[in-house]
Design an enzyme around this catalytic site. Structure first.
Site, PDB file in Angstrom:
ATOM      1  N   GLU A 176       0.798  -1.220   0.000  1.00 17.14           N
ATOM      2  CA  GLU A 176       0.000   0.000   0.000  1.00 17.14           C
ATOM      3  C   GLU A 176       0.835   1.276   0.000  1.00 17.14           C
ATOM      4  O   GLU A 176       1.836   1.388   0.714  1.00 17.14           O
ATOM      5  CB  GLU A 176      -0.904  -0.007   1.233  1.00 17.14           C
ATOM      6  CG  GLU A 176      -1.979   1.053   1.214  1.00 17.14           C
ATOM      7  CD  GLU A 176      -3.132   0.656   2.110  1.00 17.14           C
ATOM      8  OE1 GLU A 176      -4.123   0.130   1.575  1.00 17.14           O
ATOM      9  OE2 GLU A 176      -3.037   0.855   3.333  1.00 17.14           O
ATOM     10  N   GLU A 224     -14.770  -5.569   1.624  1.00 15.07           N
ATOM     11  CA  GLU A 224     -14.192  -5.629   2.971  1.00 15.07           C
ATOM     12  C   GLU A 224     -15.255  -5.899   4.031  1.00 15.07           C
ATOM     13  O   GLU A 224     -16.319  -5.280   4.029  1.00 15.07           O
ATOM     14  CB  GLU A 224     -13.483  -4.310   3.277  1.00 15.07           C
ATOM     15  CG  GLU A 224     -12.849  -4.262   4.653  1.00 15.07           C
ATOM     16  CD  GLU A 224     -12.106  -2.963   4.868  1.00 15.07           C
ATOM     17  OE1 GLU A 224     -11.072  -2.761   4.189  1.00 15.07           O
ATOM     18  OE2 GLU A 224     -12.554  -2.136   5.682  1.00 15.07           O
ATOM     19  N   GLU A 245      -6.443  -8.019   6.145  1.00 11.02           N
ATOM     20  CA  GLU A 245      -6.086  -6.603   6.145  1.00 11.02           C
ATOM     21  C   GLU A 245      -5.795  -6.123   7.563  1.00 11.02           C
ATOM     22  O   GLU A 245      -6.489  -6.499   8.505  1.00 11.02           O
ATOM     23  CB  GLU A 245      -7.223  -5.759   5.576  1.00 11.02           C
ATOM     24  CG  GLU A 245      -7.711  -6.164   4.194  1.00 11.02           C
ATOM     25  CD  GLU A 245      -8.932  -5.359   3.791  1.00 11.02           C
ATOM     26  OE1 GLU A 245      -8.911  -4.115   3.965  1.00 11.02           O
ATOM     27  OE2 GLU A 245      -9.918  -5.965   3.335  1.00 11.02           O
TER      28      GLU A 245
END
Length: 260
Positions: free
Chosen positions: A53, A164, A215
């Protein structure tokens, strides 16, 4: 916190829409080259995959890194073995932009994720016009009808949704919407507290054939190893890569932590 982040992202998109009408944006999105196949890039393999990221800041930690050259960082990630690049485009709390996404897309040849608080079709068209191959949809931020609408649009534009979740109910909603890539975020976006065991608790409810993404809560290789052992096909890593000073070395250590 999540409601505030979504409201801010929608307000910022509305300002951009005043300058760039939807019809113009749609034309630009449809003129882009076809999106890369993110499902193939993240598909289960003999070792864990990493989504690396580009992240300057976060609401929980504040400023993380002064990333003057997001494209250069993304190239480093690709060289280090990342399977995809995540780019924060939210500007208020994460200090990102669509310009960052466009720069990264032009610099790498692996899938690029637009990570933002997506709540309307305009933002999806923005993602494709900027070159995104993946778009984040947060179940907790969307009514089921909106989740289905946005997921369908993302697929129609040739992209992939990373849907998500934070609970068993949200996993079920993601699957009902047709998600082929499901993320479990250890960070509660309402409180920003971490639950390091959440992925392991929910992974079993994500069926085979659906890519499982873990995550948050990654600080060291052991965290990636724990996620892999719990069934993660890929792990999204942000802060640990941008704050350590040696992103490629850190990325390689995460990739080499386990081989099965």
């Amino acid at each position: 916190m999540l409601a505030d982040l979504v409201a801010g992202a929608v307000a910022d998109a509305s300002e951009r829409r005043a300058l760039r009408p939807l019809a113009q944006l749609e034309a630009e999105a449809l003129a882009r080259p076809a999106a890369l196949d993110a499902v193939a890039a993240l598909a289960p393999a003999d070792r864990v995959k990493i989504i690396a990221e580009v992240k300057r800041a976060s609401p929980s930690r504040g400023a993380l890194a002064d990333i003057a050259d997001p494209a250069g960082l993304a190239v480093s990630y690709q060289t280090g073995g990342a399977s995809a690049i995540s780019v924060l485009t939210e500007q208020r709390r994460f200090l990102g932009s669509l310009a960052d996404l466009e720069a990264v897309r032009a610099a790498v040849d692996i899938p690029v994720l637009r990570k933002d608080f997506i709540a309307n079709p305009y933002q999806v068209f923005e993602a494709r016009a900027a070159g995104a191959d993946l778009v984040l949809l947060i179940v907790a931020a969307l009514e089921q009808s909106a989740l289905l609408e946005l997921h369908t649009l993302i697929r129609q534009l040739g992209m992939t949704a990373l849907v998500e979740t934070h609970s068993a109910e949200e996993v079920e909603r993601a699957l009902d919407a047709g998600a082929s890539v499901v993320g479990v975020n250890a960070r509660d976006l309402s409180t920003f507290e971490l639950d390091r065991e959440l992925f392991g608790a929910l992974a079993g409810s994500i069926p085979s054939g659906v890519i499982r993404i873990a995550e948050s809560a990654v600080r060291e290789p052991a965290d990636v190893a724990r996620y892999r052992a719990a069934g993660a096909d890929a792990v999204l890593v942000g802060e640990a890569l941008v704050t350590g000073g040696e992103p490629v070395a850190a990325l390689e250590s995460f990739l080499n932590t386990v081989s099965a």
